[in-house]
Design a protein around this motif. Structure first.
Motif, PDB file in Angstrom:
ATOM      1  N   ASP A   3       5.019   5.755   2.514  1.00 14.84           N
ATOM      2  CA  ASP A   3       5.027   6.849   3.488  1.00 14.84           C
ATOM      3  C   ASP A   3       5.916   6.501   4.678  1.00 14.84           C
ATOM      4  O   ASP A   3       6.672   7.348   5.178  1.00 14.84           O
ATOM      5  CB  ASP A   3       3.609   7.139   3.971  1.00 14.84           C
ATOM      6  CG  ASP A   3       2.735   7.757   2.897  1.00 14.84           C
ATOM      7  OD1 ASP A   3       3.285   8.298   1.913  1.00 14.84           O
ATOM      8  OD2 ASP A   3       1.495   7.686   3.033  1.00 14.84           O
ATOM      9  N   ASP A   4       5.842   5.263   5.134  1.00 16.79           N
ATOM     10  CA  ASP A   4       6.687   4.834   6.246  1.00 16.79           C
ATOM     11  C   ASP A   4       8.165   4.870   5.861  1.00 16.79           C
ATOM     12  O   ASP A   4       9.032   5.195   6.698  1.00 16.79           O
ATOM     13  CB  ASP A   4       6.301   3.424   6.692  1.00 16.79           C
ATOM     14  CG  ASP A   4       5.147   3.422   7.680  1.00 16.79           C
ATOM     15  OD1 ASP A   4       4.610   4.504   7.989  1.00 16.79           O
ATOM     16  OD2 ASP A   4       4.784   2.324   8.155  1.00 16.79           O
ATOM     17  N   ALA A  52       0.871   3.417   2.138  1.00 12.99           N
ATOM     18  CA  ALA A  52       1.322   3.645   3.510  1.00 12.99           C
ATOM     19  C   ALA A  52       2.735   3.109   3.738  1.00 12.99           C
ATOM     20  O   ALA A  52       3.494   3.656   4.551  1.00 12.99           O
ATOM     21  CB  ALA A  52       0.348   2.996   4.495  1.00 12.99           C
ATOM     22  N   THR A 107       0.845  -1.192   0.000  1.00 13.95           N
ATOM     23  CA  THR A 107       0.000   0.000   0.000  1.00 13.95           C
ATOM     24  C   THR A 107       0.879   1.239   0.000  1.00 13.95           C
ATOM     25  O   THR A 107       2.086   1.177   0.292  1.00 13.95           O
ATOM     26  CB  THR A 107      -0.913   0.051   1.238  1.00 13.95           C
ATOM     27  OG1 THR A 107      -0.096   0.274   2.412  1.00 13.95           O
ATOM     28  CG2 THR A 107      -1.704  -1.236   1.399  1.00 13.95           C
TER      29      THR A 107
END
Length: 296
Positions: free
Chosen positions: A162-163, A159, A157
């Protein structure tokens, strides 16, 4: 800035590109229900372990991981596909295995260089040339190949990207660079990531590092934990383990980000420790970019 620093900093963008390529390569990546083996050497072997565990956990089919040199000769026909991870496309053990499997088991190679012998050795090819590296120490190719496989399984994903950006932006825990010993722990698919984190530390900074499945840490290895050592958990920790590590006086590093992003943090740590020791992470001791055995 070293090559390895430049390359590890580019990982969020590389992961986005790899995730976008997964659908287009669906036909040459393992199909649901196939019995699959994933192989590699060094870093690629650890990524193979992570990918194999992810695939089984996702219910996609029985999946084994092997160092290319240790692939069981008697199982050649037991697998419907063998996936080889090889950044350089020149590693002797990988090429020899792919040649042995020719005409027996369908093979796919995921590589960074389309001009190398692996192109002829494998039946199918996925080229991630945008993730190729100048550094001997692997960072972005390994994580990008794993991202491709995660995306193929439907497990990637935005995310995660982003991490990864967070892992690159936030400072490392205070005092971590000064530790004398580092242990990385994982569970399930993150055991392979823990092994890779330890390898990065050894390659780039000559640090004393170990890696284990988290539940095994209490079965002996915790004996080395004390003031001045660090234990880093990639993924969710077993209940009570953090408290046990802290009770020894050792530093506990919790993996709050996606485990692959935590590996990026560990890569940064390897470079930082190398800097404190006056080492060049682009020139790791006794290592070359690819292991090519004479006479093979």
């Amino acid at each position: 800035m070293s090559h390895v620093e430049t390359e590890l900093n580019s990982q969020p963008e590389c992961w986005q590109r790899a995730a976008g390529l997964a659908v287009g390569h669906r036909s040459v990546l393992p199909a649901a229900g196939e019995r699959v083996a994933i192989v590699g050497c060094g870093t690629s072997w650890f990524m193979a372990q992570a990918a194999a565990a992810l695939r089984e956990q996702a219910g996609q089919g029985e999946t084994d991981a092997f160092a290319a040199s240790e692939f069981p000769a008697g199982r050649a026909r037991a697998y419907e596909r063998v996936v080889a991870l090889t950044r350089s496309g020149t590693t002797t053990e990988v090429l020899e295995l792919l040649r042995r499997l020719r005409g027996c088991t369908r093979t796919t190679a995921i590589t960074a260089d389309p001009r190398t012998p692996v192109i002829q050795a494998a039946d199918d090819i996925v080229v991630l040339d945008f993730a190729d590296e100048q550094s001997v120490v692997q960072t972005r190719f390994a994580t990008t190949a794993l991202t491709l496989l995660r995306a193929h399984l439907g497990l990637h994903t935005e995310a995660v990207v982003d991490d990864a950006r967070t892992a690159l932006a936030e400072p490392l825990p205070e005092g971590l660079v000064d530790c004398a010993q580092f242990t990385f722990l994982g569970r399930g698919w993150t055991v392979g990531l823990a092994l890779e984190a330890g390898l990065k530390m050894r390659e780039a900074s000559l640090a004393w590092t170990e890696a284990y499945p988290a539940m095994e840490y209490r079965h002996g290895p915790i004996a080395i934990t004390t003031k001045g050592t660090a234990t880093w958990m990639l993924g969710e920790a077993p209940e009570g383990l953090e408290e046990q590590v802290r009770a020894t006086g050792g530093m506990w590093v919790a993996g709050a980000l996606d485990p692959l992003a935590e590996l990026v943090r560990a890569q940064r740590l390897a470079v930082a420790v190398a800097a404190t020791r006056g080492l060049d992470p682009d020139r790791p001791r006794h290592l070359t970019r690819s292991v090519i055995l004479t006479g093979s």
